[in-house]
Scaffold this motif. Structure first.
Motif, short mmCIF file in Angstrom:
data_model
loop_
_atom_site.label_atom_id
_atom_site.label_comp_id
_atom_site.label_asym_id
_atom_site.label_seq_id
_atom_site.Cartn_x
_atom_site.Cartn_y
_atom_site.Cartn_z
N LYS A 95 -4.23 11.56 5.75
CA LYS A 95 -3.18 10.65 6.22
C LYS A 95 -2.56 11.25 7.47
O LYS A 95 -2.35 12.45 7.54
CB LYS A 95 -2.08 10.51 5.17
CG LYS A 95 -2.53 10.04 3.80
CD LYS A 95 -1.31 10.01 2.87
CE LYS A 95 -1.73 9.82 1.44
NZ LYS A 95 -0.59 9.88 0.51
N TYR A 133 0.87 -1.18 0.00
CA TYR A 133 0.00 0.00 0.00
C TYR A 133 0.90 1.23 0.00
O TYR A 133 1.29 1.74 1.06
CB TYR A 133 -0.88 0.02 1.24
CG TYR A 133 -2.03 -0.96 1.23
CD1 TYR A 133 -2.97 -0.94 0.22
CD2 TYR A 133 -2.18 -1.89 2.25
CE1 TYR A 133 -4.05 -1.83 0.21
CE2 TYR A 133 -3.26 -2.78 2.26
CZ TYR A 133 -4.18 -2.74 1.24
OH TYR A 133 -5.24 -3.61 1.24
N ASP A 165 -4.98 1.13 9.15
CA ASP A 165 -4.07 1.40 10.28
C ASP A 165 -2.87 0.50 10.12
O ASP A 165 -3.02 -0.71 9.88
CB ASP A 165 -4.77 1.10 11.62
CG ASP A 165 -5.75 2.18 11.98
OD1 ASP A 165 -5.31 3.31 12.21
OD2 ASP A 165 -6.97 1.88 11.99
N TYR A 166 -1.73 1.07 10.32
CA TYR A 166 -0.51 0.33 10.00
C TYR A 166 0.54 0.68 11.06
O TYR A 166 0.93 1.83 11.21
CB TYR A 166 -0.05 0.80 8.60
CG TYR A 166 1.03 -0.01 7.96
CD1 TYR A 166 1.63 -1.09 8.58
CD2 TYR A 166 1.46 0.31 6.68
CE1 TYR A 166 2.61 -1.82 7.96
CE2 TYR A 166 2.45 -0.41 6.03
CZ TYR A 166 3.02 -1.48 6.69
OH TYR A 166 4.00 -2.19 6.07
N ASN A 215 0.62 10.30 10.41
CA ASN A 215 1.69 9.38 10.79
C ASN A 215 2.47 9.93 11.97
O ASN A 215 2.59 11.14 12.16
CB ASN A 215 2.62 9.10 9.61
CG ASN A 215 3.45 10.30 9.22
OD1 ASN A 215 4.56 10.47 9.75
ND2 ASN A 215 2.96 11.15 8.32
N GLN A 260 -1.27 -4.68 10.40
CA GLN A 260 -2.09 -3.90 9.47
C GLN A 260 -3.56 -4.25 9.67
O GLN A 260 -3.89 -5.42 9.88
CB GLN A 260 -1.72 -4.22 8.01
CG GLN A 260 -0.33 -3.84 7.59
CD GLN A 260 -0.07 -4.16 6.13
OE1 GLN A 260 -0.92 -3.97 5.26
NE2 GLN A 260 1.12 -4.65 5.84
N ASN A 298 0.93 4.62 10.94
CA ASN A 298 0.27 5.34 9.86
C ASN A 298 -1.22 5.07 9.89
O ASN A 298 -1.64 3.92 10.11
CB ASN A 298 0.80 4.87 8.49
CG ASN A 298 2.17 5.43 8.19
OD1 ASN A 298 2.29 6.60 7.85
ND2 ASN A 298 3.20 4.62 8.34
N ASN A 299 -1.97 6.09 9.65
CA ASN A 299 -3.41 5.94 9.51
C ASN A 299 -3.83 6.67 8.25
O ASN A 299 -3.45 7.82 8.04
CB ASN A 299 -4.13 6.54 10.73
CG ASN A 299 -5.62 6.66 10.51
OD1 ASN A 299 -6.11 7.70 10.08
ND2 ASN A 299 -6.34 5.58 10.77
N ILE A 300 -4.58 5.97 7.41
CA ILE A 300 -5.10 6.66 6.22
C ILE A 300 -6.61 6.46 6.17
O ILE A 300 -7.14 5.43 6.58
CB ILE A 300 -4.44 6.16 4.91
CG1 ILE A 300 -4.65 4.65 4.73
CG2 ILE A 300 -2.97 6.47 4.90
CD1 ILE A 300 -4.09 4.15 3.41
N ALA A 331 0.34 4.24 2.14
CA ALA A 331 0.54 4.15 3.59
C ALA A 331 2.01 4.27 3.97
O ALA A 331 2.35 4.10 5.14
CB ALA A 331 -0.04 2.84 4.12
#
Lengths: 671, 158
Positions: free
Chosen positions: A251, A149, A303-304, A253, A330, A275-277, A152
């Motif tokens: 986004k 991704y 969410d990562y 982070n 993830q 990270n959140n997108i 992300a």
């Protein structure tokens, strides 16, 4: 209407990109390790690439110390390209994905204002790439489809030391999924980021972008940094369909890293990325009642979280070892696909120089917990909820004629849950007949293990025939094996150089689609089988010229031919027969001490993505107002107007948007 | 356990420290070469290879090996004290002659005992800490861009 296999074959063509998109292959490629880049015998001291501060700061004090990093470009038997922090910053790009447009030979296609398809020496898909992508040696792919991704990956660009790109199988020892190449994002050591940054940006496609960094010292030369950012992207003006583009998004982070310097020979790195997108997209899904395609607006979230620790130990001046433990979590939610993964990786590696021979070996273990929610569009073949693989590599680098001829032999063997043991041997040579000339060659076998989805899932797709249609995974498919031959030449003068690479790769057990229909013509299945063959060949060439310190120029050309050999009754799973050509011209110009201009002109040609050929100009002007503040103005996709970069209109899920000219103003304060 | 590559990298830094500094410690009109001195023969060999054919203000860079018996410091511009020569440093650090040299070391306590720039290793890479005030005292003004790359030493004056 009579429904025959031929009809279905015609229909299935419409989905070939769909397969590309979703069922990318999880290649557990082989891996050739990192260290082919070093070489000289221990006592050689004059192998530093240059004496500028950037090179000296980046230089390892040991020739044996490269863990998943390149050493000296001129000493590497593979097709490589290094993007430096300086070029990334000066070019005005705002993401890692966009930065890769600066690399000759990279296939970088933008689907909408957020999503990308990226690979090299192959056709790129939204989720498929056969490309190993790492941040500081930690693989960052989705275990379900083994793709990335890209939206992300929000590493602040000012925290990146460099991005190393290997085209082809030259990075097989670095980790899984590397048959097309490797992208290794190397972030700066915190000792080099002990300042504070605030960066604000706004533009025609970005409502706002705010980033920060706080860095500082700890005891005993240890140091830390915390960085993060938030970005709101705007909606494109036009979708490929008669829809509102819906590709705006947000986004966020937050990242932290600490480097503990235990002593001169022992250091510990610990870092975390979050990270959140949350972004919009248009999807083409099967209507659950009619099975025909329907267009759906979807708000997609991901969410990562990544954690990584690494212990580096210099055992002696000619030996070092490294232990890395990392976790990746993830959780993604899209209208048709909800997944959750937790992956644990453990890597150990040791590098030793014994007289004129460097000996490298390592072991690794990966365990992935997998959860894919069953819904109208996805179901599982079995209750499989995890998979793992483990193995190791070994590599010898023989300096047969010191400074003249080096032979590199290695192999990675791994056992995975799907296809058992797989082996990836390789042989390389590096011949330097004179100091400015380098000739290299390689023969290698890469392995691509089926992805979780290819192995265990059923995916519902739309049908122009109005018949229920599913793509069916297969527990019996074999790993794809690709045999690659490469040859390269480099010539380097003080102010210009040439770098040429040629490749020919033939793959067997390639994933293809075998369609079938039931006796009552009420159910079509597109079954994965590993019966295809695929031949790719081509090359990359770059010419760089710096007539003086104020002007750096580069021209790059690449050609890739991608040709399937399909068994009767089957069709392609990823991409289709195509030629891809690309020309890149770059210029970095220092106008005055405080003003800098970067220009990149790129022509993309070929039928691989069902688009018109297009050319774009990216330009960035950068003004260092004072020691603290920098202002930049960047224009992207200039000259050509709106265009589609990923035009496979039959692709089942993502509905792409027109990529438009855009402008961005950015101000950075460093203090 | 410095190796030749580490010495080569450090010699590159030392060369750049001189390139990006101005001041009275080096007067090109009165010297035929820029002299980097050390008591460490291994360093001298690596540095000589690395800095071969380079110059500072149109003066060639020369590597000078000092001996304990005859530490002829007067012709030096940069003095590099390796970790193995820490004892030598303590013996000469009060010598008036070194007050006009660029002083570079690679061991704990070098800056607190009067040095200007000290190398250290983190994660297999060479980094440095620097005392701008001491450099200024010796008539050396180092570029702010170089100072930014290092750690600024805030310790007390000797």
């Amino acid at each position: 209407m009579e429904i025959t296999k031929a009809t279905i074959m015609s229909s299935v063509k419409r989905y070939q990109y769909f397969y590309t998109v979703l069922f990318a292959l999880s290649s557990t490629a082989f891996i050739t390790h990192p260290a082919y880049g070093k070489s000289e015998e221990y006592n050689e001291a004059d192998d530093l690439p240059s004496l500028d501060f950037d090179s000296l700061m980046a230089a390892d004090i040991q020739v044996t110390s490269a863990m998943k990093r390149l050493q000296n470009k001129s000493d590497t038997a593979a097709s490589i390209y290094v993007l430096t922090n300086r070029e990334i910053i000066q070019s005005g790009v705002t993401s890692v994905a966009q930065a890769l447009t600066l690399v000759p030979g990279m296939q970088v296609r933008k689907l909408d204002n957020n999503q990308w398809a990226i690979t090299t020496r192959s056709t790129a898909g939204r989720h498929s790439s056969k490309l190993l992508v790492m941040i500081d040696g930690q693989s960052i792919y989705n275990p379900g489809f083994a793709g990335v991704y890209w939206e992300a990956i929000n590493v602040p660009l000012y925290d990146i030391e460099r991005i190393e790109v290997i085209r082809g199988q030259g990075g097989l020892l670095w980790g899984s999924n590397a048959t097309n190449g490797v992208v290794n994002i190397i972030t700066k050591h915190t000792a080099d980021t002990r300042d504070n940054i605030v960066q604000l940006a706004t533009g025609t496609k970005q409502d706002y972008k705010v980033d920060f960094r706080v860095g500082g010292d700890l005891v005993n030369y240890s140091s830390f940094r915390i960085s993060g950012g938030v970005e709101q992207t705007d909606e494109s003006s036009k979708s490929e369909k008669d829809l509102s583009a819906h590709d705006d998004g947000k986004k966020q982070n937050l990242n932290g890293r600490v480097d503990f310097n235990i002593n001169d020979d022992l250091s510990l790195l610990a870092q975390v990325w979050y990270n959140n997108i949350d972004m919009g997209q248009n999807l083409r899904l099967a209507d659950v009642n009619t099975n025909l395609s329907s267009y759906v607006y979807d708000q997609y979230t991901l969410d990562y979280l990544q954690l990584m620790t690494r212990l580096d130990h210099r055992i002696s001046p000619v030996s070092n070892q490294m232990l890395q433990v990392s976790f990746s979590s993830q959780r993604g939610e899209q209208a048709y696909y909800r997944d959750k993964f937790l992956t644990t990786d453990i890597d150990y590696q040791m590098n030793t120089l014994i007289k004129h021979t460097q000996f490298d070996w390592g072991v690794n273990y990966r365990y992935s917990d997998v959860f894919i929610e069953e819904n109208d569009f996805f179901s599982n073949l079995s209750n499989l909820n995890h998979y793992d693989h483990f193995g190791g590599f070994i590599q010898f680098q023989f300096n047969l004629v010191p400074d003249k001829f080096k032979l590199i032999i290695g192999n990675r063997s791994e056992k995975n849950s799907f296809t058992g043991w797989e082996h990836q041997p390789m042989v390389r040579f590096l011949w330097t007949p004179e100091s400015r000339h380098t000739i290299w060659g390689a023969v290698s076998q890469g392995v691509r293990v089926p992805s979780f989805l290819e192995y265990n899932n059923i995916a519902r797709v739309n049908s122009s025939l109005g018949i229920r249609s599913d793509i069916i995974g297969n527990n019996d498919i074999d790993a794809e094996k690709s045999f690659s031959k490469e040859l390269g030449y480099r010539y380097s003068e003080d102010n210009w150089g040439v770098d040429i690479s040629l490749f020919h790769t033939k793959a067997r057990n390639v994933l293809v689609i075998d369609p079938d229909v039931n006796d009552t013509f009420t159910y079509i299945t597109y079954n994965f089988v590993s019966d295809g063959e695929l031949t790719t060949y081509g090359g990359e060439a770059t010419l760089n010229w710096s007539p003086n310190r104020k002007l750096n120029t580069e021209i790059g050309y690449s050609l890739t031919s991608y040709q399937y050999d399909l068994p009767a009754g089957t069709t392609e799973a990823i991409g289709h027969d195509a030629y891809m050509r690309q020309l890149i011209a770059k210029a970095n110009i220092t106008l005055t001490d405080n003003h800098h201009l970067s220009l990149t002109y790129r022509i993309e040609d070929g039928e691989a993505y069902d688009t018109k050929d297009y050319a774009v100009l990216d330009a960035s002007w950068r003004w260092q107002i004072n020691d603290t503040v920098t202002f930049s103005l960047t224009g992207n996709n200039l000259l050509y107007g709106k265009h589609i970069e990923y035009g496979n209109s039959s692709e089942a899920y993502t509905v792409v948007t027109f990529i438009e000219p855009s402008y961005l103003a950015q101000i950075t304060a460093k203090f | 356990m410095a190796n030749s590559r580490e010495d080569a990298i450090k010699s590159g830094f030392i060369y750049n420290f001189a390139r990006y500094s101005q001041g009275s410690w080096f007067n090109a009109s009165q010297q035929n070469s820029y002299n980097i001195c050390s008591f460490n023969p291994d360093f001298i060999v690596s540095a000589a290879k690395t800095l071969k054919a380079l110059s500072i203000e149109n003066r060639p860079v020369e590597l000078v090996l000092l001996t304990n018996d005859n530490p002829s410091l007067t012709n030096c511009n940069t003095l590099f004290i390796s970790k193995a020569d820490a004892d030598v440093w303590h013996a000469i650090s009060k010598n008036e002659v070194i007050s006009s040299l660029m002083l570079v070391g690679e061991f704990d306590g070098f800056l607190s005992s009067g040095g200007h720039i000290n190398f250290f290793i983190i994660s297999g890479k060479v980094r440095f800490e620097v005392s701008p005030s001491r450099l200024r005292k010796s008539g050396i003004k180092m570029s702010s861009k170089v100072l930014r790359l290092g750690r600024i030493y805030q310790g007390g004056e000797q």
